[in-house]
Write a protein that holds these residues in place. Sequence first.
Motif, mmCIF file in Angstrom:
data_model
loop_
_atom_site.group_PDB
_atom_site.id
_atom_site.type_symbol
_atom_site.label_atom_id
_atom_site.label_comp_id
_atom_site.label_asym_id
_atom_site.label_seq_id
_atom_site.Cartn_x
_atom_site.Cartn_y
_atom_site.Cartn_z
ATOM 1 N N VAL A 68 33.694 41.658 116.271
ATOM 2 C CA VAL A 68 33.606 40.346 116.931
ATOM 3 C C VAL A 68 34.938 39.794 117.402
ATOM 4 O O VAL A 68 34.947 38.791 118.131
ATOM 5 N N ALA A 69 36.066 40.424 117.038
ATOM 6 C CA ALA A 69 37.339 39.833 117.474
ATOM 7 C C ALA A 69 38.491 40.803 117.313
ATOM 8 O O ALA A 69 38.487 41.670 116.432
ATOM 9 N N VAL A 70 39.486 40.636 118.182
ATOM 10 C CA VAL A 70 40.777 41.281 118.028
ATOM 11 C C VAL A 70 41.816 40.170 118.026
ATOM 12 O O VAL A 70 41.727 39.212 118.804
ATOM 13 N N ILE A 71 42.785 40.292 117.140
ATOM 14 C CA ILE A 71 43.787 39.238 116.961
ATOM 15 C C ILE A 71 45.174 39.829 117.114
ATOM 16 O O ILE A 71 45.521 40.802 116.426
ATOM 17 N N ASP A 72 45.974 39.261 118.009
ATOM 18 C CA ASP A 72 47.348 39.722 118.200
ATOM 19 C C ASP A 72 48.134 38.633 118.937
ATOM 20 O O ASP A 72 47.638 38.098 119.932
ATOM 21 N N PRO A 73 49.340 38.298 118.463
ATOM 22 C CA PRO A 73 50.132 37.274 119.163
ATOM 23 C C PRO A 73 50.626 37.726 120.530
ATOM 24 O O PRO A 73 51.005 36.898 121.356
ATOM 25 N N ASP A 74 50.620 39.042 120.778
ATOM 26 C CA ASP A 74 50.988 39.565 122.082
ATOM 27 C C ASP A 74 49.772 39.413 123.003
ATOM 28 O O ASP A 74 48.804 40.180 122.911
ATOM 29 N N ALA A 75 49.821 38.425 123.871
ATOM 30 C CA ALA A 75 48.662 38.095 124.700
ATOM 31 C C ALA A 75 48.217 39.265 125.567
ATOM 32 O O ALA A 75 47.016 39.502 125.741
ATOM 33 N N ALA A 76 49.178 40.011 126.110
ATOM 34 C CA ALA A 76 48.825 41.133 126.985
ATOM 35 C C ALA A 76 48.113 42.233 126.196
ATOM 36 O O ALA A 76 47.100 42.782 126.642
ATOM 37 N N ALA A 77 48.650 42.553 125.012
ATOM 38 C CA ALA A 77 48.036 43.598 124.183
ATOM 39 C C ALA A 77 46.657 43.172 123.726
ATOM 40 O O ALA A 77 45.707 43.966 123.728
ATOM 41 N N ALA A 78 46.522 41.917 123.326
ATOM 42 C CA ALA A 78 45.228 41.415 122.865
ATOM 43 C C ALA A 78 44.205 41.428 124.003
ATOM 44 O O ALA A 78 43.050 41.834 123.807
ATOM 45 N N ALA A 79 44.627 41.005 125.190
ATOM 46 C CA ALA A 79 43.709 40.967 126.335
ATOM 47 C C ALA A 79 43.261 42.364 126.736
ATOM 48 O O ALA A 79 42.088 42.589 127.059
ATOM 49 N N ASP A 80 44.202 43.307 126.709
ATOM 50 C CA ASP A 80 43.862 44.686 127.062
ATOM 51 C C ASP A 80 42.846 45.263 126.087
ATOM 52 O O ASP A 80 41.865 45.900 126.491
ATOM 53 N N ALA A 81 43.078 45.031 124.790
ATOM 54 C CA ALA A 81 42.146 45.529 123.782
ATOM 55 C C ALA A 81 40.794 44.836 123.892
ATOM 56 O O ALA A 81 39.740 45.467 123.732
ATOM 57 N N LYS A 91 38.907 46.441 126.744
ATOM 58 C CA LYS A 91 38.492 47.813 126.444
ATOM 59 C C LYS A 91 37.328 47.869 125.461
ATOM 60 O O LYS A 91 36.415 48.688 125.602
ATOM 61 N N PHE A 92 37.353 46.968 124.456
ATOM 62 C CA PHE A 92 36.345 47.057 123.397
ATOM 63 C C PHE A 92 35.298 45.950 123.462
ATOM 64 O O PHE A 92 34.426 45.866 122.596
ATOM 65 N N GLY A 93 35.393 45.124 124.486
ATOM 66 C CA GLY A 93 34.350 44.139 124.718
ATOM 67 C C GLY A 93 34.231 43.072 123.646
ATOM 68 O O GLY A 93 33.115 42.733 123.224
ATOM 69 N N VAL A 94 35.370 42.545 123.188
ATOM 70 C CA VAL A 94 35.358 41.502 122.167
ATOM 71 C C VAL A 94 36.316 40.382 122.569
ATOM 72 O O VAL A 94 37.247 40.609 123.345
ATOM 73 N N PRO A 95 36.128 39.181 122.036
ATOM 74 C CA PRO A 95 37.073 38.094 122.311
ATOM 75 C C PRO A 95 38.443 38.382 121.695
ATOM 76 O O PRO A 95 38.537 39.025 120.645
ATOM 77 N N ALA A 96 39.485 37.897 122.342
ATOM 78 C CA ALA A 96 40.850 38.050 121.830
ATOM 79 C C ALA A 96 41.374 36.699 121.368
ATOM 80 O O ALA A 96 41.096 35.662 121.991
ATOM 81 N N PHE A 97 42.139 36.730 120.281
ATOM 82 C CA PHE A 97 42.743 35.517 119.746
ATOM 83 C C PHE A 97 44.216 35.772 119.455
ATOM 84 O O PHE A 97 44.606 36.886 119.098
ATOM 85 N N GLY A 98 45.015 34.721 119.593
ATOM 86 C CA GLY A 98 46.451 34.866 119.374
ATOM 87 C C GLY A 98 46.877 34.727 117.931
ATOM 88 O O GLY A 98 48.016 35.042 117.595
ATOM 89 N N SER A 99 45.976 34.251 117.079
ATOM 90 C CA SER A 99 46.306 34.076 115.666
ATOM 91 C C SER A 99 45.055 34.159 114.817
ATOM 92 O O SER A 99 43.926 33.975 115.315
ATOM 93 N N ILE A 100 45.247 34.418 113.529
ATOM 94 C CA ILE A 100 44.121 34.449 112.594
ATOM 95 C C ILE A 100 43.477 33.074 112.514
ATOM 96 O O ILE A 100 42.247 32.943 112.507
#
Length: 353
Positions: A38-51, A54-63
Amino acid sequence: MNAANPLRVAVVGAGAFGRNHLRVYKELEQAGEPVRLVAVIDPDAAAAADAATKFGVPAFGSIAECLAKSAGLDAASVCVPTVHHRAAAEELIAAGLDVLIEKPLAPSLEDADSILALAAKHQRIVQVGHLERFNPAVTAARRYLNQPMFFESHRLSVFTPRSLDVDVVLDLMIHDLDIVLSLVGSPVTEVRAVGLPVLSPKVDIANVRVEFESGCVANFTASRVSTERVRKLRFFQPHQYLSIDFARQDLLMIDVTAAAGMDPAKLAAMAEMIQASQQLQASGGHPSAGLSLSKVPVEPGEPLRLEIVSFLDAVRRRSVPVVSGEDGRAALKLALEINAAISAHAQRAGLTI
């Protein structure tokens, strides 16, 4: 927990390790397993958006952001750099999530103990990502375990810029430390080690000798500046020699009853002969006369997938995971003792590391 009520999981970290966890969770979900990524979390906005794409889940910048916007999370994989393990794991545990933390558990025993204490307080599951424990060849070897007395481990890799926040002991060797600790089941009594930085500011190559209370001795070599990739573990026990090739997921075995009582030099020579015979077999040749090698049947499988399936099973059953937080702490403790021995050796030798 069933397909109608799947475990909801997130992955913290969208780097190389995190993307592999994302891939496996997604594959399990698509295969109909009771899990939902249901989620990928990474402060790197570009890396989070790319993931996320690719995996069809929402991205967040923090836990914190993910917890605020994603209701009902059950578990998470922590795949951030080791120095951030404690902060990420404790935030997730305090929020009521079970966690799979990539190895090593933490950069220090203080951090490890803090994570485990918080998990105990909140009755959360902590599994540590020593995925080689799930290598099918290791699983097969356990069936033949009988008082192992000598281990020889080689884990060599070509240089890459990943995981340079830790040294080669915490990066590569710790896999084999964890496996040997689990196979020997005896306290460590002596550690001798030498290591050197080569291409990074931290130790890139190390050789270690560990002795256990049982009398077992283990030699470990790890390098991340090799020209080849090698991941092998060999061990002798009464009347038997076993050789694990992690990459090939092979387990070879030879009965050494006839060699019982051989002196160490002869056993070492025999090991070299066995190794040469293995290489010959791999190339399609035949073993040397007098060597009766048997290739143990191994059910192939991706260790990371097996690790994550095991973690999800522990979460559902509320059971102790195969690689518990305490197991991860034990491997970390030995790794840190090795690093201390490396530093002591460097000081005696007048080296700067």
